[in-house]
Design an enzyme around this catalytic site. Structure first.
Site, PDB file in Angstrom:
ATOM      1  N   ASP A 137      51.069  29.999  53.747  1.00  0.00           N
ATOM      2  CA  ASP A 137      51.000  29.207  52.525  1.00  0.00           C
ATOM      3  C   ASP A 137      52.408  28.783  52.107  1.00  0.00           C
ATOM      4  OD1 ASP A 137      50.154  28.355  49.782  1.00  0.00           O
ATOM      5  OD2 ASP A 137      48.308  29.357  50.348  1.00  0.00           O
ATOM      6  N   HIS A 194      51.356  28.004  44.789  1.00  0.00           N
ATOM      7  CA  HIS A 194      50.082  28.119  45.492  1.00  0.00           C
ATOM      8  C   HIS A 194      49.983  29.406  46.315  1.00  0.00           C
ATOM      9  CE1 HIS A 194      47.000  26.953  48.462  1.00  0.00           C
ATOM     10  NE2 HIS A 194      46.554  26.148  47.532  1.00  0.00           N
ATOM     11  N   SER A 500      41.131  26.343  48.112  1.00  0.00           N
ATOM     12  CA  SER A 500      42.279  27.219  48.332  1.00  0.00           C
ATOM     13  C   SER A 500      42.036  28.549  47.671  1.00  0.00           C
ATOM     14  CB  SER A 500      43.534  26.643  47.700  1.00  0.00           C
ATOM     15  OG  SER A 500      43.627  25.303  47.913  1.00  0.00           O
TER      16      SER A 500
END
Ligand SMILES: *[C@@H]1O[C@H](CO)[C@@H](O)[C@H](O)[C@H]1NC(C)=O
Ligand SMILES: *[C@@H]1O[C@H](CO)[C@@H](O)[C@H](O)[C@H]1NC(C)=O
Ligand SMILES: *[C@@H]1O[C@H](CO)[C@@H](O)[C@H](O)[C@H]1NC(C)=O
Ligand SMILES: *[C@@H]1O[C@H](CO)[C@@H](O)[C@H](O)[C@H]1NC(C)=O
Ligand SMILES: *[C@@H]1O[C@H](CO)[C@@H](O)[C@H](O)[C@H]1NC(C)=O
Ligand SMILES: *[C@@H]1O[C@H](CO)[C@@H](O)[C@H](O)[C@H]1NC(C)=O
Ligand SMILES: *[C@@H]1O[C@H](CO)[C@@H](O)[C@H](O)[C@H]1NC(C)=O
Ligand SMILES: *[C@@H]1O[C@H](CO)[C@@H](O)[C@H](O)[C@H]1NC(C)=O
Length: 709
Positions: A137, A194, A500
């Site tokens: 990520d 994220h 996600s």
């Protein structure tokens, strides 16, 4: 900006996607001169004398000037599979494509867009704390409370990775490894947010009293709080990820000894298996017993929107949880409507004027610039609440200084409440029209938008596979919660939606199942999770239900006791690639052993891969047989009976051997599903499902019949 829009469009779960060959179109990349390319070379040869680095150099010497090689070679993959990343022009690329040992060559400058909590179950803490989750990520924020290591046992001995997090980055017993690959990065620190979010969903520790501006108060906790996390930063601080960095992460994660990989990024389109870094990386993960959990894309639920199509991946979508964010609007005449928004600003009884944006007369999306657009003066919306019938009006309003926008929710695929910088309220069409009436009925229309509230949604879960909508967890304090660069708010916890978010949740369940069954193959774990799902509530009609929600809602408690599993070996996947038409030589190279393509008998068609979902393409009148084999992992002595649900009279489905009797554990039994199309087929998709039951376990597979003309 367009990049981030993807985060906010809705998603499908489609475990079945893997078997539907016609999903989204591949995009053609334009000019490829002097671009970073991946040269994929399959498995690492097993001979001890083989040196990947010298092989890579010798290949390059044939196409690139010797002195230039060092500048062009960006990365060598040599720990878990074979290949390298190199800057090539078109001619050089062409030359490499044809060379012996090269499986595929594809550009790396693909922009990977980011797409888009847990309960007290029976747990085996000791096994859980031995699990290592690899998160590919945007890195991780190591100081987040979610990653504290208080009370954690020493790190598992099988861990072979390192803490190579770069500048000012320390690991602990929770974050046990870190690496970074993106060009220009100096550390694995997550400045985008994220990666921190996904990591804390899969493995975050319990943190009490977490909230986002007083909303969604509670305990933040990952799926497997005692597991260890290792961060592979393949995306830069703006959320852009490239193939070369993604492959480097897989190369390391597999060799480091992770148990599960979670990757919540992807392209907009399905890509050929051999030109897709996630597909390639996860294939090699699979052959090493590691299941990769991947978000499927956020563009559904519409047909052909699934972009995660390799069957060895575990593809995940998002669902709603029972907690919903709602936001009320009160009009000047007292009428109140409930809309969707995560709005943290108290209204203080302030009412703002309402203005209207007319999308038809003002096509911002086309070539007309806001300057040319005389239909709506900026000062008409400045400081006002704008009623906007279209997404382009939203953009225009904010750049023109509007206080907030009121939107028609039906215009948006993604119906979750979002964190936005400016006030953004989505109303159902019938309520939106009421506000329009009100606006038309008075000379000074005004409204007040209240701070959001939370309400318990008894209709949940609506769509899924794993909770992915409105999930509150740890975040990078460097990015604003709305991902809008002009938003100055910095938070430690925020609410994101999208696949996600559900992906790491599913990865948590994979880890959970693996903690009970460390010897199960990736396919067996995936089968256990898929066949024990509970139904999804929703308004999707029966016809395409499975296309919207895949196998259903994950049920971790059942997944550890599935009764039967549909196992798939590496050889089965190799045979599937053969049937897709890849050359025998390439396949040998990918698999790294002597597995070769057997002739194509009906038995070895793609539909016959032992997947826990059944997708049957048929022609009218034709009779199709689908073969499956189940392995007994329930009671040694057991008898399972088949039931077909949702029979459709136009399609005849039957099971040959409606009873399967097992005498021992791990015993395998095969059966055949027969599908015959009727005369009066007037639709192209039919859904049904098959359940094997021994009275205790119900092993459920969706059946999709796809009529081709
Ligand atoms: C390391 O990073 C943390 C978190 O951003 C920061 O507070 C600290 O000052 C940094 N230390 C150094 C030496 O840069
Ligand atoms: C209401 O008051 C708070 C605190 O002063 C302020 O932050 C907020 O922006 C105000 N709300 C509006 C809609 O002006
Ligand atoms: C809304 O967004 C615009 C443009 O980004 C900004 O200038 C304005 O201050 C914002 N309004 C509020 C209330 O945040
Ligand atoms: C809202 O959007 C939907 C879908 O585009 C459309 O059918 C409907 O007419 C719109 N409602 C209003 C009030 O504009
Ligand atoms: C409101 O007025 C506008 C402009 O006169 C008109 O186009 C629209 O149809 C009206 N809408 C409603 C719901 O009355
Ligand atoms: C493949 O088969 C050949 C001939 O049978 C044998 O010499 C070779 O060692 C095998 N290679 C692998 C990787 O199994
Ligand atoms: C298995 O089931 C059969 C039939 O119910 C029974 O006769 C037999 O004793 C059982 N065997 C074991 C080992 O439980
Ligand atoms: C297809 O035919 C069935 C009856 O055979 C009918 O009930 C159904 O409405 C038809 N569907 C469509 C899409 O025409």
């Amino acid at each position: 900006m367009a990049k981030h829009n993807v985060v906010f469009s809705f998603l499908v779960s489609l475990f079945l996607a893997s078997l539907i060959p016609l999903v989204c179109d591949a995009t053609k990349s334009g000019d490829e001169s002097n671009k970073l390319h991946i040269v994929y070379m399959g498995s690492l040869p097993k001979e001890a004398s083989y040196s990947p680095s010298s092989h890579h150099l010798s290949l390059l010497q044939h196409v690139v000037d010797g002195s230039d090689i060092e500048n062009r070679l960006v990365q060598s993959y040599k720990r878990s599979f074979n290949g390298f990343a190199v800057v090539l022009n078109d001619q050089q690329r062409e030359k490499l494509v044809g060379m012996k040992g090269v499986v595929s060559v594809f550009p790396s400058q693909e922009s990977w867009d980011f797409l888009g909590l847990p309960q007290s179950f029976k747990r085996d803490q000791t096994i859980e704390s031995g699990l290592v989750i690899g998160v590919i990520d945007s890195g991780i924020w190591p100081e987040s409370e979610s990653f504290n290591d208080k009370g954690l046992a020493p790190i598992t001995k099988k861990w072979r990775g390192v803490c190579d997090g770069g500048v000012n980055f320390s690991c602990n017993k929770k974050i046990i490894g870190a690496r970074f690959y993106a060009v220009g990065d100096v550390s694995a620190r997550d400045k985008f947010g994220h990666g921190t979010h996904t990591s804390s969903i899969v493995g975050g520790r319990e943190v009490n009293d977490v909230s986002f501006y007083g909303l969604a108060n509670g305990i933040a906790r990952g799926g497997i709080p005692s597991s260890r996390i290792t961060a592979y930063k393949s995306c830069n601080d703006f959320g852009t990820c490239t193939n070369d960095a993604i492959l480097a992460a897989f190369d390391d994660a597999i060799a480091d000894g992770v148990d599960v990989i979670t990757i919540s990024l992807g392209a907009h389109n399905a890509i050929d298996f051999l030109s897709d870094s996630i597909s390639i990386g996860s294939f090699h993960a699979m052959e090493n017993g590691i299941l990769t959990v991947h978000s499927v894309g956020n563009t559904g639920p519409v047909p052909s929107s699934v972009c995660s199509v390799s069957p060895w991946l575990f593809s995940v979508a998002a669902t709603t949880t029972d907690r919903k964010f709602i936001d009320k609007i009160i009009l000047g005449n007292g009428q109140t409507f409930i809309g969707k928004s995560i709005n943290t600003i108290p209204s203080n009884d302030t009412k703002f004027s309402i203005a209207v944006h007319n999308a038809q007369a003002c096509p911002i999306r086309g070539n007309a610039s806001p300057e040319k657009c005389d239909c709506m003066e900026k000062n008409m919306v400045k400081g006002k609440l704008v009623l906007s019938g279209s997404p382009s009006g939203q953009l225009f309003s904010f750049t023109s200084g509007a206080i907030g926008v009121i939107l028609n929710a039906s215009q948006y695929d993604f119906d979750a409440s979002l964190v936005t910088k400016n006030l953004t309220l989505k109303l159902e069409s019938k309520d939106f029209v009421q506000v329009q009436y009100y606006k038309n009925s008075t000379s000074y229309p005004v409204a007040e938008i209240l701070k959001s509230e939370i309400f318990h949604d008894t209709g949940a879960p609506r769509i899924i596979s794993a909770p992915g909508v409105e999930i509150l967890t740890a975040y990078s304090p460097l990015n604003s919660p709305s991902m809008d660069i002009s938003d100055n708010r910095k938070v430690k916890y925020t609410i994101l939606s999208g696949t996600s978010m559900s992906c790491p949740h599913a990865a948590g369940v994979v880890g959970y199942v693996k903690s009970f069954h460390p010897d199960w193959s990736p396919a067996a774990i995936k089968s256990a999770i898929m066949t024990t799902t509970t139904p999804v509530k929703g308004t999707y009609d029966d016809l395409v239900g499975e296309f919207a929600y895949g196998s259903g809602n994950i049920n971790p408690k059942q997944a550890i006791e599935p009764g039967l599993v549909y196992d798939i070996t590496k050889q089965d996947y190799v045979q599937m690639l053969c049937n897709y038409g890849y050359s025998a030589e390439k396949i040998k190279q990918i698999s790294g052993d002597n597995s070769s393509c057997h002739g194509t008998s009906e038995r070895s068609l793609v539909k016959d891969i032992n997947y826990p979902a059944i997708v049957v393409p048929i022609l009218k009148h034709l009779h199709v047989k689908v073969h499956r084999t189940v392995t007994n992992v329930g009671f040694p002595n057991s008898t399972y009976k088949a039931t077909l649900i949702h029979r459709n009279p136009e399609i005849m489905i039957s099971v040959e051997r409606e009873v399967l009797s097992f005498k021992s554990l791990n015993e395998k039994q095969s059966f055949v599903v027969n599908v015959v199309g009727g005369e009066k087929l007037n639709q192209t998709l039919f859904s049904s499902s098959l359940v094997w039951s021994d009275g205790t376990h119900n092993v459920k597979s969706p059946i999709i019949v796809h009529i081709s003309l």
